[in-house]
Write a protein that holds these residues in place. Sequence first.
Motif, PDB file in Angstrom:
ATOM      1  N   UNK A 419       0.791  -1.224   0.000  1.00 32.23           N
ATOM      2  CA  UNK A 419       0.000   0.000   0.000  1.00 32.23           C
ATOM      3  C   UNK A 419       0.819   1.266   0.000  1.00 32.23           C
ATOM      4  N   UNK A 420       2.118   1.162  -0.309  1.00 32.27           N
ATOM      5  CA  UNK A 420       2.902   2.382  -0.518  1.00 32.27           C
ATOM      6  C   UNK A 420       2.362   3.122  -1.733  1.00 32.27           C
ATOM      7  N   UNK A 421       2.648   4.411  -1.792  1.00 35.58           N
ATOM      8  CA  UNK A 421       2.118   5.255  -2.858  1.00 35.58           C
ATOM      9  C   UNK A 421       3.100   5.467  -3.991  1.00 35.58           C
ATOM     10  N   UNK A 422       4.293   4.878  -3.904  1.00 35.32           N
ATOM     11  CA  UNK A 422       5.250   5.052  -4.966  1.00 35.32           C
ATOM     12  C   UNK A 422       6.613   4.505  -4.599  1.00 35.32           C
ATOM     13  N   UNK A 423       7.496   4.454  -5.601  1.00 32.82           N
ATOM     14  CA  UNK A 423       8.846   3.934  -5.410  1.00 32.82           C
ATOM     15  C   UNK A 423       9.785   4.653  -6.359  1.00 32.82           C
ATOM     16  N   UNK A 424      10.795   5.345  -5.791  1.00 29.17           N
ATOM     17  CA  UNK A 424      11.770   6.105  -6.570  1.00 29.17           C
ATOM     18  C   UNK A 424      13.160   5.603  -6.191  1.00 29.17           C
ATOM     19  N   UNK A 425      13.803   4.866  -7.074  1.00 33.11           N
ATOM     20  CA  UNK A 425      15.077   4.227  -6.752  1.00 33.11           C
ATOM     21  C   UNK A 425      16.234   5.214  -6.810  1.00 33.11           C
ATOM     22  N   UNK A 426      17.324   4.844  -6.137  1.00 29.29           N
ATOM     23  CA  UNK A 426      18.558   5.631  -6.121  1.00 29.29           C
ATOM     24  C   UNK A 426      19.650   4.818  -6.818  1.00 29.29           C
ATOM     25  N   UNK A 427      20.150   5.259  -7.971  1.00 28.70           N
ATOM     26  CA  UNK A 427      19.772   6.465  -8.663  1.00 28.70           C
ATOM     27  C   UNK A 427      20.208   6.296 -10.112  1.00 28.70           C
ATOM     28  N   UNK A 428      19.843   7.259 -10.937  1.00 25.67           N
ATOM     29  CA  UNK A 428      20.275   7.263 -12.329  1.00 25.67           C
ATOM     30  C   UNK A 428      21.769   7.543 -12.438  1.00 25.67           C
ATOM     31  N   UNK A 429      22.298   8.310 -11.502  1.00 25.69           N
ATOM     32  CA  UNK A 429      23.699   8.748 -11.563  1.00 25.69           C
ATOM     33  C   UNK A 429      24.610   7.674 -10.984  1.00 25.69           C
ATOM     34  N   UNK A 430      24.928   6.696 -11.756  1.00 29.19           N
ATOM     35  CA  UNK A 430      25.817   5.664 -11.264  1.00 29.19           C
ATOM     36  C   UNK A 430      25.860   4.486 -12.216  1.00 29.19           C
ATOM     37  N   UNK A 431      26.808   3.617 -11.992  1.00 26.93           N
ATOM     38  CA  UNK A 431      26.987   2.472 -12.860  1.00 26.93           C
ATOM     39  C   UNK A 431      25.812   1.504 -12.766  1.00 26.93           C
ATOM     40  N   UNK A 432      25.075   1.547 -11.651  1.00 25.89           N
ATOM     41  CA  UNK A 432      24.008   0.576 -11.454  1.00 25.89           C
ATOM     42  C   UNK A 432      22.859   0.748 -12.446  1.00 25.89           C
ATOM     43  N   UNK A 433      22.636   1.977 -12.919  1.00 25.89           N
ATOM     44  CA  UNK A 433      21.481   2.211 -13.786  1.00 25.89           C
ATOM     45  C   UNK A 433      21.493   1.309 -15.014  1.00 25.89           C
ATOM     46  N   UNK A 434      22.637   1.173 -15.660  1.00 18.66           N
ATOM     47  CA  UNK A 434      22.688   0.414 -16.904  1.00 18.66           C
ATOM     48  C   UNK A 434      22.317  -1.049 -16.689  1.00 18.66           C
ATOM     49  N   UNK A 435      22.612  -1.593 -15.510  1.00 20.74           N
ATOM     50  CA  UNK A 435      22.274  -2.988 -15.242  1.00 20.74           C
ATOM     51  C   UNK A 435      20.886  -3.154 -14.637  1.00 20.74           C
ATOM     52  N   UNK A 436      20.331  -2.076 -14.080  1.00 21.13           N
ATOM     53  CA  UNK A 436      19.037  -2.185 -13.395  1.00 21.13           C
ATOM     54  C   UNK A 436      17.873  -1.633 -14.202  1.00 21.13           C
TER      55      UNK A 436
END
Length: 453
Positions: A419-436
Amino acid sequence: MKNLIFLGVLQLSLAGLGCGGDAGDSDTDGAGGDAGSGGSAASGGGFAGSDATGGDLATSGGGLATSGGGLATSGGGLATSGGGLATSGGGLATSGGGTETTGGGPDETCAGEDACPFANGVEVACRLRFMYGVNYAWRDFYADFGGQSRWGHRGISGKRDRVLADLQDMRAHGVDVVRWWIYPRLAGDNVTFDGQGDPSGLGGTSTDDILAALELADQAEINVMFTLFSFDGFYKTSHNPPPDLQVTSLGPVVADPSRRARLIENVVGPVARTVASSPHRSRMLAWDVINEPEWAMTGPSLYGGDPPFEGDASKFDLVTHAQMEALAKESAAVLRQETGAPVSVGSAAIKWGQAWTHADVDFYQVHMYGWVNDWYPYDKPLSEYGLTDKPVVMGEFPINMAEMDVSYDRFVSDLYTIGYAGALSWSFNGEEWSSARDAVRAFAGQHPCETRY
């Protein structure tokens, strides 16, 4: 807050928003700063994303049509001919075929039916949605809004192509909402100060950068949650000062009611009015007054038996809960008055779940990392944390799920179910974005309407 049906139609007509559809190299590395116990501050300049663009415009529950400058919707009860519709105080105006909005945000008089309401979501423009996306949170720390002339760093308005590529990459991978920091620390060009050291106005290219950010968001068909300040702004001026930039600590300003009033009048107000002046202002979905303020606080919590605040006095000019709450309340009043958009505070952890329940916010926002989850599990019902009176957005969590022992899809799906109202991951600025980013897109694909404003 007024005339939401008009703003809702505007978002469909101008922004290409609806139910359905999927959602560069840096000038320099950022100077992220400490993350506090939560480890949420990142370093690094940016990521050069794909120049893929998002999906097609789709609407449901009535459709959208224009003819001869007029605007018509079916199922929603709004029609104009010849461009002659006009409203004031937050609605839609057309003249000769043009569209314009003033203000935005929730309204009590929504007309028509929401095609895919998410019952626990944050309401914007008559839509209840699961606020889904990613933290940007900057392309160049210190420089996105205002620029830094001493470093030769331009603000958003001076690096449009690279920022647009970033936003298009996010949009192509299912992101609908981007949490984007404006002034993480008051340094260099971004804010001006008078002879007494009080904030006197927006500095550098701040105004142009805010307007450019909204314009680029509109081009990328993506929405923005602007975060005004961060705990980083409370660092002592002697703590890791950025090279060649004069820095001012927010601590003494926020602690003094008269100085805080000047901050609200000369910084918060102008930022809000700049947003309100933009023809793309419907892209500014929500406000976050300050990121993780608890790291810059000291003393007991005012409410609910939360643990005390134990900010590091060797690094920060600490303020009390009452003083930080005053910043949140006074900012929220101005932001809502000028733009009508909903307001939150980006709390560092749900352990301080009651801290902002009296701060006049429209929805709560909490952050989750491994150290928090060890003691305050993310998958417990919100009722166990006493947060049931307003929507709760998970405003930060590690996109690669580091130290969380759970997959991205499972984590976000659990939030959706709990029942959470949203999810904003951390973050676009990093190497993780390309794999996630494929996982980010996959969840949006499972909920193509409920995750799109």
